[in-house]
Design an enzyme around this catalytic site. Structure first.
Site, PDB file in Angstrom:
ATOM      1  CG  HIS A  36      30.475  43.682  43.375  1.00 49.13           C
ATOM      2  ND1 HIS A  36      30.535  44.190  42.098  1.00 49.13           N
ATOM      3  CD2 HIS A  36      30.285  42.333  43.227  1.00 49.13           C
ATOM      4  CE1 HIS A  36      30.393  43.208  41.216  1.00 49.13           C
ATOM      5  NE2 HIS A  36      30.224  42.070  41.874  1.00 49.13           N
ATOM      6  CB  THR A  81      26.342  46.820  34.763  1.00 47.95           C
ATOM      7  OG1 THR A  81      27.444  45.911  34.921  1.00 47.95           O
ATOM      8  CG2 THR A  81      25.182  46.095  34.112  1.00 47.95           C
ATOM      9  CG  ASN A 129      25.312  51.207  29.402  1.00 52.72           C
ATOM     10  OD1 ASN A 129      25.986  52.142  28.975  1.00 52.72           O
ATOM     11  ND2 ASN A 129      25.840  50.221  30.108  1.00 52.72           N
ATOM     12  N   PRO A 130      24.183  54.371  28.003  1.00 48.50           N
ATOM     13  CG  PRO A 130      25.517  56.157  28.741  1.00 48.50           C
ATOM     14  CD  PRO A 130      24.699  55.004  29.231  1.00 48.50           C
TER      15      PRO A 130
HETATM   16  C1  BJW Z   1      26.130  54.628  32.176  1.00 49.53           C
HETATM   17  C2  BJW Z   1      26.214  55.997  32.303  1.00 49.53           C
HETATM   18  C3  BJW Z   1      25.041  56.653  32.592  1.00 49.53           C
HETATM   19  C4  BJW Z   1      28.179  55.331  31.875  1.00 49.53           C
HETATM   20  N1  BJW Z   1      23.906  55.975  32.744  1.00 49.53           N
HETATM   21  N2  BJW Z   1      25.002  53.970  32.322  1.00 49.53           N
HETATM   22  C5  BJW Z   1      33.055  33.578  35.255  1.00 49.53           C
HETATM   23  C6  BJW Z   1      33.742  33.810  34.093  1.00 49.53           C
HETATM   24  C7  BJW Z   1      34.922  34.530  34.107  1.00 49.53           C
HETATM   25  C8  BJW Z   1      35.439  35.065  35.287  1.00 49.53           C
HETATM   26  C9  BJW Z   1      34.743  34.828  36.436  1.00 49.53           C
HETATM   27  C10 BJW Z   1      33.576  34.112  36.423  1.00 49.53           C
HETATM   28  N3  BJW Z   1      33.101  34.058  37.686  1.00 49.53           N
HETATM   29  C11 BJW Z   1      33.939  34.751  38.482  1.00 49.53           C
HETATM   30  C12 BJW Z   1      34.958  35.234  37.741  1.00 49.53           C
HETATM   31  C13 BJW Z   1      36.098  36.038  38.249  1.00 49.53           C
HETATM   32  C14 BJW Z   1      35.742  37.482  38.477  1.00 49.53           C
HETATM   33  C15 BJW Z   1      35.285  38.118  37.173  1.00 49.53           C
HETATM   34  O1  BJW Z   1      34.129  38.318  36.897  1.00 49.53           O
HETATM   35  N4  BJW Z   1      36.231  38.499  36.348  1.00 49.53           N
HETATM   36  C16 BJW Z   1      35.910  39.156  35.078  1.00 49.53           C
HETATM   37  C17 BJW Z   1      36.663  40.485  34.989  1.00 49.53           C
HETATM   38  C18 BJW Z   1      36.189  38.221  33.951  1.00 49.53           C
HETATM   39  N5  BJW Z   1      34.719  37.615  39.499  1.00 49.53           N
HETATM   40  C19 BJW Z   1      35.055  37.610  40.796  1.00 49.53           C
HETATM   41  O2  BJW Z   1      36.203  37.476  41.150  1.00 49.53           O
HETATM   42  C20 BJW Z   1      33.934  37.768  41.790  1.00 49.53           C
HETATM   43  N6  BJW Z   1      34.039  36.721  42.757  1.00 49.53           N
HETATM   44  C21 BJW Z   1      33.609  35.488  42.516  1.00 49.53           C
HETATM   45  O3  BJW Z   1      32.996  35.202  41.508  1.00 49.53           O
HETATM   46  O4  BJW Z   1      33.920  34.606  43.517  1.00 49.53           O
HETATM   47  C22 BJW Z   1      33.912  33.226  43.173  1.00 49.53           C
HETATM   48  C23 BJW Z   1      35.102  32.976  42.271  1.00 49.53           C
HETATM   49  C24 BJW Z   1      36.333  33.491  42.613  1.00 49.53           C
HETATM   50  C25 BJW Z   1      37.422  33.272  41.783  1.00 49.53           C
HETATM   51  C26 BJW Z   1      37.258  32.564  40.595  1.00 49.53           C
HETATM   52  C27 BJW Z   1      35.996  32.072  40.261  1.00 49.53           C
HETATM   53  C28 BJW Z   1      34.921  32.271  41.114  1.00 49.53           C
HETATM   54  C29 BJW Z   1      34.119  39.056  42.580  1.00 49.53           C
HETATM   55  C30 BJW Z   1      33.888  40.255  41.742  1.00 49.53           C
HETATM   56  C31 BJW Z   1      34.103  41.497  42.591  1.00 49.53           C
HETATM   57  C32 BJW Z   1      34.026  42.772  41.773  1.00 49.53           C
HETATM   58  N7  BJW Z   1      34.446  43.860  42.578  1.00 49.53           N
HETATM   59  C33 BJW Z   1      34.503  45.191  41.983  1.00 49.53           C
HETATM   60  C34 BJW Z   1      35.333  46.104  42.911  1.00 49.53           C
HETATM   61  C35 BJW Z   1      34.510  46.544  44.111  1.00 49.53           C
HETATM   62  C36 BJW Z   1      35.262  47.545  44.932  1.00 49.53           C
HETATM   63  C37 BJW Z   1      35.509  48.838  44.213  1.00 49.53           C
HETATM   64  O5  BJW Z   1      34.582  49.473  43.666  1.00 49.53           O
HETATM   65  O6  BJW Z   1      36.675  49.243  44.185  1.00 49.53           O
HETATM   66  O7  BJW Z   1      33.186  45.669  41.785  1.00 49.53           O
HETATM   67  S1  BJW Z   1      35.216  45.186  40.329  1.00 49.53           S
HETATM   68  C38 BJW Z   1      34.176  46.453  39.719  1.00 49.53           C
HETATM   69  O8  BJW Z   1      33.411  45.949  38.625  1.00 49.53           O
HETATM   70  C39 BJW Z   1      33.207  46.801  40.864  1.00 49.53           C
HETATM   71  C40 BJW Z   1      31.911  46.896  40.116  1.00 49.53           C
HETATM   72  O9  BJW Z   1      30.811  46.678  40.975  1.00 49.53           O
HETATM   73  C41 BJW Z   1      32.049  45.839  39.049  1.00 49.53           C
HETATM   74  C42 BJW Z   1      31.150  46.017  37.887  1.00 49.53           C
HETATM   75  O10 BJW Z   1      31.407  47.229  37.255  1.00 49.53           O
HETATM   76  P1  BJW Z   1      30.216  48.006  36.588  1.00 49.53           P
HETATM   77  O11 BJW Z   1      29.239  48.423  37.603  1.00 49.53           O
HETATM   78  O12 BJW Z   1      29.700  47.227  35.448  1.00 49.53           O
HETATM   79  O13 BJW Z   1      30.972  49.345  36.106  1.00 49.53           O
HETATM   80  P2  BJW Z   1      31.859  49.597  34.824  1.00 49.53           P
HETATM   81  O14 BJW Z   1      32.731  50.744  35.149  1.00 49.53           O
HETATM   82  O15 BJW Z   1      32.498  48.373  34.319  1.00 49.53           O
HETATM   83  O16 BJW Z   1      30.799  50.005  33.693  1.00 49.53           O
HETATM   84  C43 BJW Z   1      30.012  51.161  33.811  1.00 49.53           C
HETATM   85  C44 BJW Z   1      28.919  51.113  32.783  1.00 49.53           C
HETATM   86  O17 BJW Z   1      28.108  52.264  32.974  1.00 49.53           O
HETATM   87  C45 BJW Z   1      29.425  51.139  31.342  1.00 49.53           C
HETATM   88  O18 BJW Z   1      28.733  50.138  30.585  1.00 49.53           O
HETATM   89  C46 BJW Z   1      29.006  52.524  30.861  1.00 49.53           C
HETATM   90  O19 BJW Z   1      28.653  52.561  29.484  1.00 49.53           O
HETATM   91  C47 BJW Z   1      27.789  52.776  31.702  1.00 49.53           C
HETATM   92  N8  BJW Z   1      27.453  54.174  31.887  1.00 49.53           N
HETATM   93  N9  BJW Z   1      27.551  56.374  32.067  1.00 49.53           N
HETATM   94  C48 BJW Z   1      23.954  54.597  32.577  1.00 49.53           C
HETATM   95  N10 BJW Z   1      25.051  57.993  32.690  1.00 49.53           N
END
Ligand code: BJW
Length: 258
Positions: free
Chosen positions: A125, A203, A228-229
């Site tokens: 990302h 994640t 992951n907790p």
């Molecule tokens: C701990 C902890 C500790 C707490 N130790 N753990 C297929 C199906 C459905 C939808 C789509 C699909 N393919 C694509 C899509 C659309 C979309 C998508 O996925 N939407 C979903 C919401 C449904 N994807 C996209 O748009 C992507 N592009 C793409 O696929 O292009 C082609 C396309 C376009 C359009 C349509 C179809 C295809 C792009 C995705 C870009 C994501 N960008 C972000 C923002 C980045 C900038 C920023 O930071 O501001 O990236 S969104 C955000 O989520 C960020 C993160 O990298 C990402 C993932 O989040 P992550 O890392 O999982 O964090 P959290 O906060 O969600 O979770 C934290 C976890 O940590 C939790 O589980 C806690 O329990 C845990 N935790 N303490 C270990 N101490």
């Protein structure tokens, strides 16, 4: 598919799996950086931004509607990340690379893996620290003002080439991921063999395509281990789930291998 073993302490089965692995693929998310003091993406809204849904702020539409508002959020997060250090989990993964063939593919936009000494194969990302022009895509290498305190609005820098607004070098919803990051990650998944290990760390498993990689890795025969907790969208397809913070579980794992 069998249900995962779920434990709150590090089980021998996980230690043995990593000890027996030829390769370890790390898929990290925002939870990886929590013990450094970086909130997860879904907890990143505080103070000035708390009434906004992060999935709506992290879009080109939000930036185009109000560039200073969205830029202020990112400038604040750049400042936050600049002021923190890698945690014991990041350090443990850097040490693991001395023991096993480790590939890291992260969804994180921070640079804490690198600052702990890891080489990151893919930032799926993008990065907070690779700003570019929102119009002509030219990388921006000029000064960036970072606020000491959260502020509501901050004018983004102007591109010296075309005078467009500079945007953060991250991938927003609906945008394509960098080809190279996707290719590197998918080829790392494809080359997994039975006995190799995938560590899925911190994640929520909500965002695609990254959320699909653990299942793809399992299909290649790898042992998939979540750290992951809390339960995530990918917990059920893992072989082992360790319900603990990355900064505690990873050092224990690496110490047990030594
Ligand atoms: C701990 C902890 C500790 C707490 N130790 N753990 C297929 C199906 C459905 C939808 C789509 C699909 N393919 C694509 C899509 C659309 C979309 C998508 O996925 N939407 C979903 C919401 C449904 N994807 C996209 O748009 C992507 N592009 C793409 O696929 O292009 C082609 C396309 C376009 C359009 C349509 C179809 C295809 C792009 C995705 C870009 C994501 N960008 C972000 C923002 C980045 C900038 C920023 O930071 O501001 O990236 S969104 C955000 O989520 C960020 C993160 O990298 C990402 C993932 O989040 P992550 O890392 O999982 O964090 P959290 O906060 O969600 O979770 C934290 C976890 O940590 C939790 O589980 C806690 O329990 C845990 N935790 N303490 C270990 N101490």
């Amino acid at each position: 598919m069998t249900t995962p073993t779920v434990t709150t302490t590090l089980p021998d089965a996980v230690i043995d799996a990593v000890r027996g692995a030829r390769r370890v693929l790390v898929l990290s998310g925002a939870g990886m950086s929590v013990e450094s003091g970086v909130p997860t993406f879904r907890d990143a809204q505080s103070g000035l931004w708390e009434q906004f849904d992060p999935s709506q702020l992290a879009t080109i539409e939000a930036f185009q509607m109000d560039p200073p508002f969205v830029w202020a959020w990112y400038a604040w997060r750049m400042q936050l990340v600049r002021g923190v250090d890698p945690n014991a989990g990041h350090v443990a993964l850097a040490e693991l690379a001395g023991l096993r063939d480790v590939t890291i593919s992260t969804q994180n936009v921070d640079d804490l893996h690198e600052r702990a000494g890891s080489s990151v194969a893919a930032h799926l990302h993008g990065s907070l620290f690779d700003p570019r022009c929102s119009e002509c895509d030219t990388p921006y290498e000029g000064e960036i003002e970072l606020p000491q305190e959260p502020i509501e609005r901050l004018e983004p820098p102007t591109c010296p080439q075309c005078e467009g607004d500079v945007r953060p070098g991250v991938v927003w919803f609906g945008e394509m991921l960098p080809d190279e990051a996707v290719e590197t990650t998918e080829s790392a998944v494809d080359s997994l063999e039975t006995g190799d290990v995938v560590l899925v760390i911190g994640t929520s498993g909500l965002v695609y395509p990254a959320a699909g990689y653990p299942a793809m890795a399992r299909a290649e025969g790898a042992t998939v281990i979540e750290i992951n907790p809390h339960e995530s969208e990918v917990s059920d397809m893992c072989h082992h789930v360790v319900r603990g913070p990355a900064a505690e579980v990873l050092p224990q794992l690496v110490a047990a291998l030594g």
